[in-house]
Design an enzyme around this catalytic site. Sequence first.
Site, PDB file in Angstrom:
ATOM      1  N   LEU A  32       1.141  -0.891   0.050  1.00 42.96           N
ATOM      2  CA  LEU A  32      -0.483   0.116  -0.052  1.00 42.96           C
ATOM      3  C   LEU A  32       0.622   1.328  -0.254  1.00 42.96           C
ATOM      4  O   LEU A  32       0.294   2.063  -1.063  1.00 42.96           O
ATOM      5  CB  LEU A  32      -1.488  -0.012   0.896  1.00 42.96           C
ATOM      6  CG  LEU A  32      -1.850  -1.111   1.175  1.00 42.96           C
ATOM      7  CD1 LEU A  32      -2.836  -0.924   2.729  1.00 42.96           C
ATOM      8  CD2 LEU A  32      -3.021  -1.370  -0.135  1.00 42.96           C
ATOM      9  N   ASP A  72       5.200   3.215   1.667  1.00 41.42           N
ATOM     10  CA  ASP A  72       5.966   2.550   2.630  1.00 41.42           C
ATOM     11  C   ASP A  72       6.369   3.943   3.388  1.00 41.42           C
ATOM     12  O   ASP A  72       6.351   5.623   3.110  1.00 41.42           O
ATOM     13  CB  ASP A  72       7.338   2.302   2.249  1.00 41.42           C
ATOM     14  CG  ASP A  72       7.671   2.360   1.108  1.00 41.42           C
ATOM     15  OD1 ASP A  72       7.551   4.096   0.772  1.00 41.42           O
ATOM     16  OD2 ASP A  72       8.895   2.981  -0.190  1.00 41.42           O
ATOM     17  N   GLY A 110       9.205   6.049   6.648  1.00 42.24           N
ATOM     18  CA  GLY A 110      10.721   6.332   7.243  1.00 42.24           C
ATOM     19  C   GLY A 110      10.990   5.350   8.109  1.00 42.24           C
ATOM     20  O   GLY A 110      11.983   4.873   8.105  1.00 42.24           O
ATOM     21  N   PHE A 111       9.744   4.075   8.481  1.00 42.68           N
ATOM     22  CA  PHE A 111      10.353   2.784   9.356  1.00 42.68           C
ATOM     23  C   PHE A 111       9.851   1.461   8.586  1.00 42.68           C
ATOM     24  O   PHE A 111       9.949   0.250   9.639  1.00 42.68           O
ATOM     25  CB  PHE A 111       9.757   3.221  10.955  1.00 42.68           C
ATOM     26  CG  PHE A 111      11.038   3.757  12.022  1.00 42.68           C
ATOM     27  CD1 PHE A 111      11.472   3.311  12.196  1.00 42.68           C
ATOM     28  CD2 PHE A 111       9.678   5.371  11.412  1.00 42.68           C
ATOM     29  CE1 PHE A 111      12.396   4.542  13.053  1.00 42.68           C
ATOM     30  CE2 PHE A 111      10.926   6.102  12.257  1.00 42.68           C
ATOM     31  CZ  PHE A 111      11.919   6.201  13.078  1.00 42.68           C
ATOM     32  N   VAL A 114       3.979  -1.221   4.033  1.00 42.60           N
ATOM     33  CA  VAL A 114       2.394  -1.036   4.889  1.00 42.60           C
ATOM     34  C   VAL A 114       1.926  -2.114   3.101  1.00 42.60           C
ATOM     35  O   VAL A 114       2.016  -1.738   2.718  1.00 42.60           O
ATOM     36  CB  VAL A 114       1.478   0.273   4.597  1.00 42.60           C
ATOM     37  CG1 VAL A 114       0.003  -0.120   5.213  1.00 42.60           C
ATOM     38  CG2 VAL A 114       2.843   0.474   6.154  1.00 42.60           C
ATOM     39  N   LYS A 162       1.557  -3.277   9.195  1.00 45.27           N
ATOM     40  CA  LYS A 162       3.373  -2.147   8.772  1.00 45.27           C
ATOM     41  C   LYS A 162       4.708  -3.293   9.225  1.00 45.27           C
ATOM     42  O   LYS A 162       4.593  -4.115  10.336  1.00 45.27           O
ATOM     43  CB  LYS A 162       3.037  -1.113   9.498  1.00 45.27           C
ATOM     44  CG  LYS A 162       4.312  -0.009   9.430  1.00 45.27           C
ATOM     45  CD  LYS A 162       3.499   1.015  10.726  1.00 45.27           C
ATOM     46  CE  LYS A 162       4.907   2.051  10.051  1.00 45.27           C
ATOM     47  NZ  LYS A 162       4.341   3.359  11.273  1.00 45.27           N
ATOM     48  N   ASP A 216       4.706  14.147  11.486  1.00 47.04           N
ATOM     49  CA  ASP A 216       4.934  13.605  10.419  1.00 47.04           C
ATOM     50  C   ASP A 216       3.364  14.011   9.396  1.00 47.04           C
ATOM     51  O   ASP A 216       2.640  12.839   8.581  1.00 47.04           O
ATOM     52  CB  ASP A 216       5.200  12.399   9.923  1.00 47.04           C
ATOM     53  CG  ASP A 216       5.385  12.526   8.053  1.00 47.04           C
ATOM     54  OD1 ASP A 216       6.465  13.061   8.038  1.00 47.04           O
ATOM     55  OD2 ASP A 216       5.713  11.007   7.620  1.00 47.04           O
TER      56      ASP A 216
END
Length: 451
Positions: free
Chosen positions: A116, A118, A120-121, A124, A138, A234
Amino acid sequence: MCMCQSSKYPFIVGRCLFNKQKFYCSKVAGKNKLGLKLGLGIGCPTLIILILSIYVFRRRCKQKYASSNFLRQKTSSDHSSKSDLESSSTACFGLPIFSYAELAEATNNFDDEKELGDGGFGTVYYGKLRDGREVAIKRLYQHNYRRLQQFINEVEILTRLRHKNLVSLYGCTSRRSRELLLVYEFIANGTVADHLHGNLAQSGSLTWPIRMSVAIETASALAYLHASDIIHRDVKTNNILLDDNFCVKVADFGLSRLFPNDVTHISTAPQGTPGYVDPEYHQCYQLTEKSDVYSFGVVLVELISSMPAIDITRHRHEINLANLAINKIQKCAFDELIDPNLGYKSDEEVTRRTTLVAELAFRCLQQEKEKRPSMEEVSEELQRIQSEDYKLENVQEDEHTDSEVPISSLPPPSPPTGDQIALLKNIRLPASPVSVTDKWISQRTTPSASV
């Protein structure tokens, strides 16, 4: 010399003699005691050392066996979900624990077609659980210390939050799992960014009333986070999801950080998305909830303009939407900022409300964080714009006429004037970076409070 037995001593050291056809010992005085002492003095320590050596040897053998057995069990647990201490009946922070095997099955072994997006970590993926629920999974990039701490932090944060406009967390994998995975509710209607300037933009589904509701609901969610001592970090239209009824679900707490109650900021390396990052954050590397306010100001401008936060095809001084908006509002050129397809100029109510939202965004985008409102104030202001309060105030303050004067005959409110515009016209904005790693030109010297 010989050792023999007598009635007085069991064994004595003496001299063997023969008398009348019989052997007997003539005791040598003092030597029997000396021999006994020497025997005990040497034999006892030797015996003790021998016993200790045997004990240490056997203990080491047991430890070596236990260690090898543990490694075999750990290796087996890393490659088998059955030994992963994961089951739907187990809970972590009160949330269900999913096995890695179940989530791999739900995503077709994390097929690229299920991706779906992505952040920073992590990446998905769309998945469907065995019970039929559609979920967003995630998958954190690496299973190292930093990611593990991020995983624990995010789970702990989300379990404490209860707000209708925040995405729900269904569960997670065990910390002993081969990978760290978070399972969220799936929001099927895309993001605000998709509807504004993405693959869903042509549908025209985001009318002005829906955009106003998006602004109000997002502000409410962020105000709730700040009241819970949480900074999102964010805020952007890609992280504002919409359900089938166009209700907001604020997502992606991958950059969230809890901050202590006894400090006013957190000093950290710059993170976020270009076009949304607080300029003071780049100058001082100080993070406060006012950084979220700035980012939300960019979201407000996107909602009224339908423009993306960054567009390299625009003039170089307007690549960053925040700079473009401030320039247009300072010149009172609202018609060059607000999307005419929303009904600006053609619909009086839309004209009035979009102008007021532009003015509110203007306040959120102030260069110095002290001049920005709080998210709670932003939320209240948006609700006032939506309500009839502004309409009544305009009648009483601007017209000073009888209550019988029809509201529809009132002109739209004038653009911001007076001290507010004078203040902003005196502000010289620095060049806007289009990358998170670019530095803003600092207009003042503010030491970083890095610890």
